[in-house]
Design an enzyme around this catalytic site. Structure first.
Site, PDB file in Angstrom:
ATOM      1  N   GLU A 172     -34.147   9.975  52.461  1.00  0.00           N
ATOM      2  CA  GLU A 172     -34.855   9.211  51.433  1.00  0.00           C
ATOM      3  C   GLU A 172     -34.804   9.962  50.105  1.00  0.00           C
ATOM      4  O   GLU A 172     -35.090  11.148  50.055  1.00  0.00           O
ATOM      5  CB  GLU A 172     -36.310   9.002  51.879  1.00  0.00           C
ATOM      6  CG  GLU A 172     -37.092   8.121  50.945  1.00  0.00           C
ATOM      7  CD  GLU A 172     -36.327   6.851  50.585  1.00  0.00           C
ATOM      8  OE1 GLU A 172     -36.001   6.072  51.494  1.00  0.00           O
ATOM      9  OE2 GLU A 172     -36.026   6.633  49.393  1.00  0.00           O
ATOM     10  N   LYS A 227     -28.636  15.339  51.289  1.00  0.00           N
ATOM     11  CA  LYS A 227     -30.039  15.314  50.870  1.00  0.00           C
ATOM     12  C   LYS A 227     -30.485  16.695  50.381  1.00  0.00           C
ATOM     13  O   LYS A 227     -31.092  16.835  49.322  1.00  0.00           O
ATOM     14  CB  LYS A 227     -30.911  14.843  52.037  1.00  0.00           C
ATOM     15  CG  LYS A 227     -32.385  14.877  51.782  1.00  0.00           C
ATOM     16  CD  LYS A 227     -32.792  13.931  50.661  1.00  0.00           C
ATOM     17  CE  LYS A 227     -34.155  14.285  50.133  1.00  0.00           C
ATOM     18  NZ  LYS A 227     -34.571  13.479  49.005  1.00  0.00           N
ATOM     19  N   CYS A 283     -40.916  18.975  48.188  1.00  0.00           N
ATOM     20  CA  CYS A 283     -39.504  18.980  48.607  1.00  0.00           C
ATOM     21  C   CYS A 283     -38.643  20.105  48.051  1.00  0.00           C
ATOM     22  O   CYS A 283     -37.955  20.782  48.809  1.00  0.00           O
ATOM     23  CB  CYS A 283     -38.872  17.641  48.244  1.00  0.00           C
ATOM     24  SG  CYS A 283     -39.582  16.278  49.156  1.00  0.00           S
TER      25      CYS A 283
HETATM   26  P1  NAD Z   1     -46.328  13.775  55.018  1.00  0.00           P
HETATM   27  O1  NAD Z   1     -46.860  15.066  55.466  1.00  0.00           O
HETATM   28  O2  NAD Z   1     -46.975  13.052  53.874  1.00  0.00           O
HETATM   29  O3  NAD Z   1     -46.295  12.735  56.238  1.00  0.00           O
HETATM   30  C1  NAD Z   1     -45.855  13.069  57.521  1.00  0.00           C
HETATM   31  C2  NAD Z   1     -46.760  12.378  58.536  1.00  0.00           C
HETATM   32  O4  NAD Z   1     -46.186  12.532  59.840  1.00  0.00           O
HETATM   33  C3  NAD Z   1     -48.178  12.959  58.612  1.00  0.00           C
HETATM   34  O5  NAD Z   1     -49.125  11.939  58.318  1.00  0.00           O
HETATM   35  C4  NAD Z   1     -48.295  13.459  60.068  1.00  0.00           C
HETATM   36  O6  NAD Z   1     -49.587  13.266  60.623  1.00  0.00           O
HETATM   37  C5  NAD Z   1     -47.270  12.598  60.769  1.00  0.00           C
HETATM   38  N1  NAD Z   1     -46.784  13.168  62.035  1.00  0.00           N
HETATM   39  C6  NAD Z   1     -46.309  14.419  62.283  1.00  0.00           C
HETATM   40  N2  NAD Z   1     -45.923  14.540  63.557  1.00  0.00           N
HETATM   41  C7  NAD Z   1     -46.154  13.340  64.160  1.00  0.00           C
HETATM   42  C8  NAD Z   1     -45.940  12.850  65.469  1.00  0.00           C
HETATM   43  N3  NAD Z   1     -45.386  13.597  66.427  1.00  0.00           N
HETATM   44  N4  NAD Z   1     -46.310  11.566  65.731  1.00  0.00           N
HETATM   45  C9  NAD Z   1     -46.862  10.789  64.773  1.00  0.00           C
HETATM   46  N5  NAD Z   1     -47.066  11.204  63.496  1.00  0.00           N
HETATM   47  C10 NAD Z   1     -46.714  12.473  63.204  1.00  0.00           C
HETATM   48  O7  NAD Z   1     -44.764  14.023  54.675  1.00  0.00           O
HETATM   49  P2  NAD Z   1     -43.849  13.206  53.658  1.00  0.00           P
HETATM   50  O8  NAD Z   1     -44.059  13.696  52.265  1.00  0.00           O
HETATM   51  O9  NAD Z   1     -43.954  11.745  53.950  1.00  0.00           O
HETATM   52  O10 NAD Z   1     -42.411  13.738  54.101  1.00  0.00           O
HETATM   53  C11 NAD Z   1     -41.829  13.343  55.320  1.00  0.00           C
HETATM   54  C12 NAD Z   1     -40.372  13.768  55.328  1.00  0.00           C
HETATM   55  O11 NAD Z   1     -39.667  13.117  54.259  1.00  0.00           O
HETATM   56  C13 NAD Z   1     -40.151  15.275  55.115  1.00  0.00           C
HETATM   57  O12 NAD Z   1     -39.037  15.676  55.875  1.00  0.00           O
HETATM   58  C14 NAD Z   1     -39.815  15.368  53.630  1.00  0.00           C
HETATM   59  O13 NAD Z   1     -39.008  16.477  53.329  1.00  0.00           O
HETATM   60  C15 NAD Z   1     -39.046  14.079  53.401  1.00  0.00           C
HETATM   61  N6  NAD Z   1     -39.082  13.565  52.025  1.00  0.00           N
HETATM   62  C16 NAD Z   1     -40.249  13.583  51.303  1.00  0.00           C
HETATM   63  C17 NAD Z   1     -40.271  13.034  50.023  1.00  0.00           C
HETATM   64  C18 NAD Z   1     -41.534  13.043  49.190  1.00  0.00           C
HETATM   65  O14 NAD Z   1     -41.454  12.693  48.022  1.00  0.00           O
HETATM   66  N7  NAD Z   1     -42.683  13.378  49.727  1.00  0.00           N
HETATM   67  C19 NAD Z   1     -39.124  12.449  49.497  1.00  0.00           C
HETATM   68  C20 NAD Z   1     -37.966  12.421  50.270  1.00  0.00           C
HETATM   69  C21 NAD Z   1     -37.959  12.966  51.538  1.00  0.00           C
HETATM   70  C1  UDX Z   2     -37.923  15.016  44.394  1.00  0.00           C
HETATM   71  C2  UDX Z   2     -36.591  14.306  44.141  1.00  0.00           C
HETATM   72  O1  UDX Z   2     -36.526  13.897  42.771  1.00  0.00           O
HETATM   73  C3  UDX Z   2     -36.442  13.114  45.060  1.00  0.00           C
HETATM   74  O2  UDX Z   2     -35.154  12.515  44.887  1.00  0.00           O
HETATM   75  C4  UDX Z   2     -36.599  13.574  46.498  1.00  0.00           C
HETATM   76  O3  UDX Z   2     -36.510  12.469  47.367  1.00  0.00           O
HETATM   77  C5  UDX Z   2     -37.930  14.285  46.695  1.00  0.00           C
HETATM   78  O4  UDX Z   2     -38.035  15.379  45.762  1.00  0.00           O
HETATM   79  P1  UDX Z   2     -40.446  14.596  43.686  1.00  0.00           P
HETATM   80  O5  UDX Z   2     -40.629  16.016  44.063  1.00  0.00           O
HETATM   81  O6  UDX Z   2     -41.353  13.578  44.235  1.00  0.00           O
HETATM   82  O7  UDX Z   2     -38.959  14.113  44.038  1.00  0.00           O
HETATM   83  O8  UDX Z   2     -40.542  14.469  42.080  1.00  0.00           O
HETATM   84  P2  UDX Z   2     -39.564  14.889  40.878  1.00  0.00           P
HETATM   85  O9  UDX Z   2     -39.627  13.829  39.855  1.00  0.00           O
HETATM   86  O10 UDX Z   2     -38.220  15.269  41.345  1.00  0.00           O
HETATM   87  O11 UDX Z   2     -40.300  16.176  40.276  1.00  0.00           O
HETATM   88  C6  UDX Z   2     -40.353  17.397  40.985  1.00  0.00           C
HETATM   89  C7  UDX Z   2     -40.944  18.467  40.093  1.00  0.00           C
HETATM   90  O12 UDX Z   2     -40.061  18.792  39.016  1.00  0.00           O
HETATM   91  C8  UDX Z   2     -42.272  18.065  39.413  1.00  0.00           C
HETATM   92  O13 UDX Z   2     -43.145  19.158  39.411  1.00  0.00           O
HETATM   93  C9  UDX Z   2     -41.846  17.695  38.011  1.00  0.00           C
HETATM   94  O14 UDX Z   2     -42.875  17.852  37.060  1.00  0.00           O
HETATM   95  C10 UDX Z   2     -40.732  18.709  37.777  1.00  0.00           C
HETATM   96  N1  UDX Z   2     -39.766  18.281  36.747  1.00  0.00           N
HETATM   97  C11 UDX Z   2     -39.010  17.164  36.926  1.00  0.00           C
HETATM   98  C12 UDX Z   2     -39.634  19.050  35.580  1.00  0.00           C
HETATM   99  O15 UDX Z   2     -40.319  20.072  35.396  1.00  0.00           O
HETATM  100  N2  UDX Z   2     -38.708  18.648  34.647  1.00  0.00           N
HETATM  101  C13 UDX Z   2     -37.920  17.545  34.792  1.00  0.00           C
HETATM  102  O16 UDX Z   2     -37.110  17.272  33.894  1.00  0.00           O
HETATM  103  C14 UDX Z   2     -38.088  16.780  35.979  1.00  0.00           C
END
Ligand code: NAD
Ligand code: UDX
Length: 474
Positions: A172, A227, A283
């Protein structure tokens, strides 16, 4: 069941990715049943809250999408086994944080939650199930998932009902704060896998709203690695511009002008060139550290060192801000009030994971400052968890040292303050009435703007001293 007509999806993990991603899939594919499951009962209760302002995460536009689909074909529950049993496709969207203990501690991803999901899918699935890696995972994780899914002796299944699996990688790319817009109009959708029928089944879901030319089909390993490297490239740009910002401050150049000049080169592009207090979020740091670990593991120490520097520079950027503030305030902030504007790691989210505000606040508390923290969306209980310290109750006590408390308004935060430090680029911080706010502060009063949100003319007219990241003292 024909794979290309997926009727029921289960998503394990109702977090920042699972919740919004499944809400958009359910919204765009009304004929598909989408069950989002999680072990965290409070989180599920919040997803089911009739009051949409109480959803567990704040994302612009999320409430409207949830309202359209929830109760129709989008359901949130803790019934993990049932949801897996009834699904043709299971997304694994659980957390993959950095390992804290053992081999690879501090760098490698902790895959215990992913492994637990694979075991549960192996136990509960029926027929053929497509398992989709939505979490960000180290390259070649699919081998481990497949090995767990294919364990031959399953107590719960008779020989002719032994389930079968295909594993796909579908990372994602959404960013928090713009998650719904990113999901509804992605730059690309990436699907890696060997089983063409399974790949096309997932393509058919995205085709409901994403044009075919934006759907990339790759090998599994390319998808997993893309990713990690996409995040590394994005973070590298931020560390690059932050390094330039420090040089601008000492040479009299302005980082915004330099960023404009660099970014107008079409080969470089203008995005992700905003200097700031250092990148936060769940991330970037975790994924680069994982990449560093993998490079060492695969015998490439020079490549590991190269990416390590991106994180090192980011840590330095965060820590230099508190030091600089202390230095400007005559070398001491003990018992001085400092207003912190913004605690989220970026605007338009309530997420504070790895927020630069955490390290900077802790450094200032260590120096003895009284912090008055304001953020429009972050809950004060989250700040307490992040700072590992209770808020002070006697915020008016001028002798108190190394304390923090939360304020509901910017005005309250600035009362009696010697300095205001802007750490998140919330829109409301761009429209502050500095002529009035200056009258609440103790002179000589400073504004430290790490996000380039204030107008320097207004600040100087209000009699305040401005320090801007990437520019220095006005
Ligand atoms: P999060 O911590 O917000 O959510 C994860 C959820 O999974 C939690 O609510 C937890 O309780 C649940 N969970 C864990 N183990 C479980 C199990 N065995 N059964 C059921 N539920 C369970 O995490 P997130 O930010 O949504 O990230 C999830 C993944 O996506 C990570 O690998 C992260 O690196 C990736 N990712 C995150 C972002 C972002 O912006 N947060 C963007 C892209 C990818
Ligand atoms: C990032 C990636 O952008 C996204 O594609 C991936 O799926 C998850 O990780 P996120 O961490 O949610 O997303 O936000 P992002 O907009 O990338 O910002 C990350 C950090 O960088 C923030 O603290 C933001 O303030 C900082 N940032 C971003 C800067 O300091 N300068 C910039 O120009 C852009």
């Amino acid at each position: 069941m024909m794979l290309n007509s997926i009727q029921s999806i289960c998503c394990i993990g109702a977090g920042y990715v699972g919740g919004p991603t499944m809400a958009v899939i359910a919204d765009r594919c009304p004929e598909i049943m989408v069950n989002v499951v999680d072990l965290n009962e409070d989180r599920i209760a919040a997803w089911n809250d009739p009051d949409l302002s109480r959803l567990p995460i704040y994302e612009p536009g999320l409430d409207a999408v949830v309202q359209r689909a929830r109760g129709r074909n989008l359901f949130f529950s803790c019934e993990v086994d049932e949801a897996i049993s009834s699904a043709d496709m299971v997304f694994i969207s659980v957390n993959t944080p950095t390992k804290r203990k053992g081999v690879g501690a501090g760098q490698a991803s902790d895959l215990r939650w992913v492994e637990a999901c694979a075991r549960q899918v192996a136990k509960c699935s029926k027929g053929h199930t497509v398992v989709v890696e939505k979490s960000t995972l180290p390259v070649r994780t699919a081998v481990a998932i497949k090995a767990i899914l294919d364990i031959p002796s399953r107590k719960n299944h008779t020989n002719d009902s032994i389930p079968t699996f295909s594993v796909l990688s579908n990372p994602e790319f959404l960013a928090e704060g713009t998650a719904i817009a990113d999901l509804e109009n992605p730059d690309r959708v990436l699907i890696g896998g060997d089983n063409q029928e399974a790949v096309e089944a997932l393509v058919n879901i995205y085709k409901h709203w994403v044009s075919e030319d934006k759907i990339l089909r790759t090998k599994l390993w390319s998808s997993e690695l893309s990713k990690l490297t996409a995040n590394a490239f994005l973070a590298q740009r931020i560390s690059s511009i932050n390094a330039v910002a420090a040089l601008c401050e000492t040479t009299g150049a302005d980082v915004r002008e330099v960023a404009l000049a660099i970014g107008t080169d079409s080969r470089i592009g203008s995005k992700f060139l905003n200097a700031g207090p250092g990148f936060g979020g769940s991330c970037f740091k975790k994924d680069i550290l994982n990449l560093v670990y993998l490079c060492h593991y695969f015998g490439l120490p020079e490549v590991a060192d190269y990416w390590s520097k991106v994180v090192d520079l980011n840590t330095w950027q965060q820590s230099r801000i508190a030091r600089l503030l202390v230095q400007k305030l005559f070398g001491t902030v003990t018992a001085k009030r400092i207003a912190i504007l913004g605690f989220a790691f970026k605007a338009n989210t309530n997420d504070t994971r790895e927020s630069p505000a955490i390290r900077i606040s802790l450094d200032l508390i260590e120096e003895g400052a009284q912090l008055a923290i304001h953020d429009p969306k972050v809950d004060p209980t989250q700040i307490e968890l992040d700072l590992k310290q209770q808020p002070s109750t006697v915020d008016s006590n001028l002798l108190a040292e190394g304390t923090w408390h939360f304020t509901d308004s910017v005005e309250e935060a600035l009362k009696g303050a010697d300095a205001v430090l802007i750490l998140t680029e919330w829109e409301e911080y761009r429209r502050l009435n500095w002529a009035f706010l200056a009258s609440l502060m103790r002179a000589p009063a400073w504004v430290f703007d790490t996000r380039s949100v204030v107008d320097s003319k207004q600040i100087s007219e209000a009699g305040l001293i401005l320090w801007r990241l990437g520019q220095g003292e006005d």
